[in-house]
Structures are given as C-alpha cells and as structure tokens.
Scaffold this motif. Structure first.
Motif, mmCIF file in Angstrom:
data_model
loop_
_atom_site.group_PDB
_atom_site.id
_atom_site.type_symbol
_atom_site.label_atom_id
_atom_site.label_comp_id
_atom_site.label_asym_id
_atom_site.label_seq_id
_atom_site.Cartn_x
_atom_site.Cartn_y
_atom_site.Cartn_z
ATOM 1 N N ALA A 237 -1.092 -13.827 0.695
ATOM 2 C CA ALA A 237 -1.573 -12.506 1.125
ATOM 3 C C ALA A 237 -0.738 -11.996 2.295
ATOM 4 N N THR A 238 -0.352 -12.892 3.201
ATOM 5 C CA THR A 238 0.509 -12.497 4.319
ATOM 6 C C THR A 238 1.844 -11.996 3.801
ATOM 7 N N VAL A 239 2.429 -12.704 2.839
ATOM 8 C CA VAL A 239 3.704 -12.276 2.250
ATOM 9 C C VAL A 239 3.533 -10.899 1.606
ATOM 10 N N ALA A 240 2.448 -10.694 0.885
ATOM 11 C CA ALA A 240 2.194 -9.396 0.232
ATOM 12 C C ALA A 240 2.118 -8.276 1.262
ATOM 13 N N GLU A 241 1.452 -8.514 2.378
ATOM 14 C CA GLU A 241 1.354 -7.504 3.432
ATOM 15 C C GLU A 241 2.721 -7.194 4.032
ATOM 16 N N LEU A 242 3.524 -8.222 4.254
ATOM 17 C CA LEU A 242 4.854 -8.015 4.833
ATOM 18 C C LEU A 242 5.742 -7.207 3.890
ATOM 19 N N VAL A 243 5.687 -7.524 2.595
ATOM 20 C CA VAL A 243 6.473 -6.785 1.596
ATOM 21 C C VAL A 243 6.017 -5.327 1.557
ATOM 22 N N ALA B 39 24.794 -8.258 -1.670
ATOM 23 C CA ALA B 39 23.477 -7.695 -1.380
ATOM 24 C C ALA B 39 23.569 -6.181 -1.383
ATOM 25 N N ARG B 40 22.544 -5.546 -1.913
ATOM 26 C CA ARG B 40 22.497 -4.091 -1.926
ATOM 27 C C ARG B 40 21.071 -3.639 -1.662
ATOM 28 N N PRO B 41 20.931 -2.475 -0.999
ATOM 29 C CA PRO B 41 19.580 -1.989 -0.703
ATOM 30 C C PRO B 41 18.873 -1.522 -1.971
ATOM 31 N N MET B 42 17.589 -1.821 -2.011
ATOM 32 C CA MET B 42 16.758 -1.431 -3.150
ATOM 33 C C MET B 42 15.370 -1.057 -2.614
ATOM 34 N N ALA B 43 14.647 -0.293 -3.387
ATOM 35 C CA ALA B 43 13.266 0.058 -3.044
ATOM 36 C C ALA B 43 12.333 -0.633 -4.034
ATOM 37 N N VAL B 44 11.360 -1.342 -3.513
ATOM 38 C CA VAL B 44 10.377 -2.010 -4.363
ATOM 39 C C VAL B 44 9.502 -0.947 -5.007
ATOM 40 N N GLN B 45 9.199 -1.117 -6.307
ATOM 41 C CA GLN B 45 8.489 -0.071 -7.032
ATOM 42 C C GLN B 45 7.012 -0.309 -7.213
ATOM 43 N N GLU B 46 6.546 -1.524 -7.026
ATOM 44 C CA GLU B 46 5.123 -1.753 -7.228
ATOM 45 C C GLU B 46 4.462 -1.938 -5.876
ATOM 46 N N VAL B 47 3.413 -1.223 -5.635
ATOM 47 C CA VAL B 47 2.750 -1.252 -4.344
ATOM 48 C C VAL B 47 2.090 -2.607 -4.099
ATOM 49 N N GLU B 48 1.433 -3.153 -5.086
ATOM 50 C CA GLU B 48 0.731 -4.425 -4.934
ATOM 51 C C GLU B 48 1.665 -5.575 -5.288
#
Length: 169
Positions: free
Chosen positions: A9-15, A34-43
């Motif tokens: 849960a801590t990892v999920a909050e940090l992400v 390495a390249r910048p990316m945006a995570v697409q799923e909120v949960e």
C-alpha cells in the motif's frame, strides 16, 4: 525484503503521488536506456500501464529483453521509488479505451485508435522506496546529525524493499 499489504500500500501511494517515471529498458548491446513516461492507471495493483508505438525502440527492447525498471521521484515530498519487473506488449483496444486520457493526444493524435498504438504492461516483482521527512528543516537537521555521527542511518528516512510478486525471494 518484506512482504505485506501495508508495504504494498505504501508503494501504491508513492507511485500515485509521483505519476511520472523513468522506464529503463536494455538495448541489444546491453546498454540501459531510460525515458520519461506517464503511468496510465490511477490504482497501482502491482502492474503499471503505459502507451507506446509498436515501432518504438522501447517496444523493440522489451520484446528482446522484458526485464525493466521503473523509477519514480517526488522530491517535494522526499520520496523515491524503484520498481523492478517484467514488461509485456499488449494489444487490447478495450484496455486502451479504459486507460485513455486527453493529455495523451499530444503523442497519439488519433486517440486510443492511433495506428500502431500498443500498451506496455509492467508486472512489478519488487519495489524499493526511500521516504524522508518533507520538512526542509527536519531534513537538514537529520543530514547534520548523520554527518556528525558519520552514520548515514541516522538520517530520518524510511527505506524498504517490498516483494510485490507474491513469490518468496
């Protein structure tokens, strides 16, 4: 390395708080990129989702070597997270529609139906995070205490490695 719902849960909050990351893949000659990316799923549930073009170098690199690292930085909150896992290339128009958000149109002008669009799904195996106090004063005092004691463990920060795969290591 720890396992458990609290650590995951801590990892999920940090992400969730960081949202932007660096996705690291390996080239055919063994160089990390390495390249910048945006995570697409909120949960965050142990998987990370990204949009990409099928012909992109990162997709080719993942096809050849699916081991990746995804690192997040949230310096305003003194939080850093590194996730190691395995990536897969997913062609799923319904999932692309589900994950779609308007800012993606800058890279994919035809929306989730953009020709050549694929999804990258990273299955997280482990995560390591560092989380320190957000107060600059507390950080400075902690750094001074660690320097005087010549002991970096005196710096007030949490550091934990978390098994997210469910497999014992």
């Amino acid at each position: 390395m720890t396992e458990g719902n609290d650590s995951a849960a801590t990892v999920a909050e940090l992400v969730d708080r960081a949202r932007i990351c660096m996705l690291t893949t390996m080239t055919p000659d063994g160089q990390h990129v390495a390249r910048p990316m945006a995570v697409q799923e909120v949960e965050f549930d142990g998987d990370l989702w990204f949009f990409a073009y099928a012909e992109s170098e990162k997709v080719g690199e993942i096809g050849a070597n699916p081991q990746v690292n995804v690192s997040f930085s949230n310096p305003k909150q003194s939080e850093w997270t590194s996730i190691a896992g395995t990536a897969e290339i997913v062609i799923d128009p319904a999932k692309a529609e589900e994950l779609w958000s308007a800012p993606l149109r800058a890279w994919f002008p035809d929306g989730p139906k953009s020709p050549g669009l694929v999804l990258l799904k990273v299955h997280a195996d482990t995560a390591e995070y560092w989380s320190g106090p957000s107060s600059k004063v507390v950080r400075l005092l902690g750094a001074a205490r660690a320097a005087i004691a010549r002991d970096p463990d005196k710096f007030p920060a949490d550091n934990e490695t978390v098994n997210l795969s469910g497999n014992p290591s």
